[in-house]
Design a protein around this motif. Sequence first.
Motif, PDB file in Angstrom:
ATOM      1  N   SER A  74      -5.988  -1.954  58.460  1.00 56.53           N
ATOM      2  CA  SER A  74      -5.443  -2.497  57.219  1.00 56.53           C
ATOM      3  C   SER A  74      -3.917  -2.527  57.240  1.00 56.53           C
ATOM      4  O   SER A  74      -3.305  -3.341  56.545  1.00 56.53           O
ATOM      5  CB  SER A  74      -5.925  -1.666  56.030  1.00 56.53           C
ATOM      6  OG  SER A  74      -5.525  -0.322  56.171  1.00 56.53           O
ATOM      7  N   GLY A  78      -1.737  -5.713  56.246  1.00 55.99           N
ATOM      8  CA  GLY A  78      -0.731  -5.614  55.191  1.00 55.99           C
ATOM      9  C   GLY A  78       0.616  -6.155  55.628  1.00 55.99           C
ATOM     10  O   GLY A  78       1.277  -6.897  54.883  1.00 55.99           O
ATOM     11  N   PHE A  81       0.698  -9.964  55.755  1.00 60.45           N
ATOM     12  CA  PHE A  81       0.880 -10.595  54.444  1.00 60.45           C
ATOM     13  C   PHE A  81       2.296 -10.349  53.903  1.00 60.45           C
ATOM     14  O   PHE A  81       2.888 -11.221  53.256  1.00 60.45           O
ATOM     15  CB  PHE A  81      -0.143 -10.038  53.444  1.00 60.45           C
ATOM     16  CG  PHE A  81      -1.471 -10.728  53.473  1.00 60.45           C
ATOM     17  CD1 PHE A  81      -1.663 -11.949  52.830  1.00 60.45           C
ATOM     18  CD2 PHE A  81      -2.551 -10.169  54.137  1.00 60.45           C
ATOM     19  CE1 PHE A  81      -2.882 -12.589  52.850  1.00 60.45           C
ATOM     20  CE2 PHE A  81      -3.783 -10.806  54.165  1.00 60.45           C
ATOM     21  CZ  PHE A  81      -3.954 -12.018  53.526  1.00 60.45           C
ATOM     22  N   GLY A 106       2.377 -13.550  45.540  1.00 55.32           N
ATOM     23  CA  GLY A 106       0.974 -13.327  45.896  1.00 55.32           C
ATOM     24  C   GLY A 106       0.824 -12.649  47.248  1.00 55.32           C
ATOM     25  O   GLY A 106       0.083 -11.666  47.406  1.00 55.32           O
ATOM     26  N   TRP A 110      -0.609  -8.755  48.005  1.00 59.50           N
ATOM     27  CA  TRP A 110      -1.740  -8.451  48.896  1.00 59.50           C
ATOM     28  C   TRP A 110      -1.289  -7.628  50.104  1.00 59.50           C
ATOM     29  O   TRP A 110      -2.030  -6.763  50.589  1.00 59.50           O
ATOM     30  CB  TRP A 110      -2.421  -9.740  49.349  1.00 59.50           C
ATOM     31  CG  TRP A 110      -3.278 -10.337  48.276  1.00 59.50           C
ATOM     32  CD1 TRP A 110      -3.021 -11.451  47.536  1.00 59.50           C
ATOM     33  CD2 TRP A 110      -4.521  -9.824  47.813  1.00 59.50           C
ATOM     34  NE1 TRP A 110      -4.024 -11.677  46.638  1.00 59.50           N
ATOM     35  CE2 TRP A 110      -4.957 -10.695  46.776  1.00 59.50           C
ATOM     36  CE3 TRP A 110      -5.293  -8.718  48.135  1.00 59.50           C
ATOM     37  CZ2 TRP A 110      -6.160 -10.477  46.100  1.00 59.50           C
ATOM     38  CZ3 TRP A 110      -6.486  -8.512  47.452  1.00 59.50           C
ATOM     39  CH2 TRP A 110      -6.911  -9.379  46.445  1.00 59.50           C
ATOM     40  N   LEU A 113      -0.972  -4.149  48.900  1.00 57.62           N
ATOM     41  CA  LEU A 113      -2.307  -3.615  48.637  1.00 57.62           C
ATOM     42  C   LEU A 113      -2.979  -3.152  49.930  1.00 57.62           C
ATOM     43  O   LEU A 113      -3.524  -2.043  50.009  1.00 57.62           O
ATOM     44  CB  LEU A 113      -3.166  -4.683  47.944  1.00 57.62           C
ATOM     45  CG  LEU A 113      -4.481  -4.196  47.324  1.00 57.62           C
ATOM     46  CD1 LEU A 113      -4.216  -3.225  46.190  1.00 57.62           C
ATOM     47  CD2 LEU A 113      -5.302  -5.378  46.834  1.00 57.62           C
ATOM     48  N   PHE A 114      -2.944  -3.962  50.968  1.00 56.43           N
ATOM     49  CA  PHE A 114      -3.540  -3.596  52.260  1.00 56.43           C
ATOM     50  C   PHE A 114      -2.778  -2.447  52.923  1.00 56.43           C
ATOM     51  O   PHE A 114      -3.365  -1.658  53.663  1.00 56.43           O
ATOM     52  CB  PHE A 114      -3.560  -4.810  53.201  1.00 56.43           C
ATOM     53  CG  PHE A 114      -4.742  -5.701  53.010  1.00 56.43           C
ATOM     54  CD1 PHE A 114      -5.999  -5.328  53.464  1.00 56.43           C
ATOM     55  CD2 PHE A 114      -4.599  -6.932  52.381  1.00 56.43           C
ATOM     56  CE1 PHE A 114      -7.087  -6.160  53.292  1.00 56.43           C
ATOM     57  CE2 PHE A 114      -5.689  -7.775  52.204  1.00 56.43           C
ATOM     58  CZ  PHE A 114      -6.939  -7.397  52.660  1.00 56.43           C
TER      59      PHE A 114
END
Length: 329
Positions: A74, A78, A81, A106, A110, A113-114
């Motif tokens: 992840s 991350g 992104f 956006g 994300w 978040l990752f």
Amino acid sequence: MFPSLYGKSILIEHIETLKVIVCLFCVEKYMSREKKEKKAEISATSYLLERIRELQLQVENLKSELENIERVPSVKIGIAFLIPGVAALIFSVVKESQILAFIGLGLTFWGALFLFVRPVRYVKSKLLHSASLSSYLTIDRIIKDLKFKGKSYYIPPYPEDVYLPEHLKGLKEMVVFISANKHPDMPSIEEIAKSRFLLKNPNGICIPPPGLGLLIQFERTLGRDLSKVDLETVLEVLPQLVTEGIPLAKQLEIEKEDGIIHLRILNSIYKKMYNLEGPKSVHILGCPIVSAIACAIAKSTGKVVTIKEDKISPDEQLIEVWYSLVAGD
């Protein structure tokens, strides 16, 4: 008359010689059969020992899966992104573009978040129980075949940073000694250093503890060798190590009083081992949690630890164990 007597004596001597030959043949045959039986017994014991090692290796592999739960891809996702998201936000300011701003927000969201919210992989408690059960069943067979009636004694290893000659390297291994009788002498340093499975003086076997993998995980979590941590600190941190991180039990309490250490485990993932259909060796060695705690106490105190008594509640929810330190070690 004399020749006939002489012939009879010769015949008797031949008969006696034949008897001796037959006896020697029978003895040789018996000894040969006995040697074959001993060889078969040794080979069977060697097979069982090898089987224990294989099963413990499987348990170690399973535990390594648990300790690597944070190593997930992840982070890479991350970053993938986050970089274009930040770039889009910078260009949106330069170009005064709302579309690039929304795209950048956006992607940045994300990416964050990752990056910070990582998925956690869980291993079912039944799988851990099943993986450990095979080792105990194998130990059951060994104890039954050797007709042992004794107890287990957790022998502390020498600290890793202590220098030992090559022939004493075996003293750095954590082992548990299962005695043939209930009141044995402890194995000598020389016997332990040889890393032997079968011991003759005293009579018993030395095997890696079933909780050794958990002990290693405890030390990695703490970042310290427990041989350099005092007993009070060890007893204080063990409940948190067992109930958090890799939750092996709902609750764990440890108390020390008059040289006896009392352990209470509530809703352990290994509780089914203690029922009537479970392995008998669990009452000698303890389940992996009980075994790991015995190892931790032995390493911290530098003394031999034995399981004095264990008890499980009728509903199989509460396991109680009493440890004692063997005097003179």
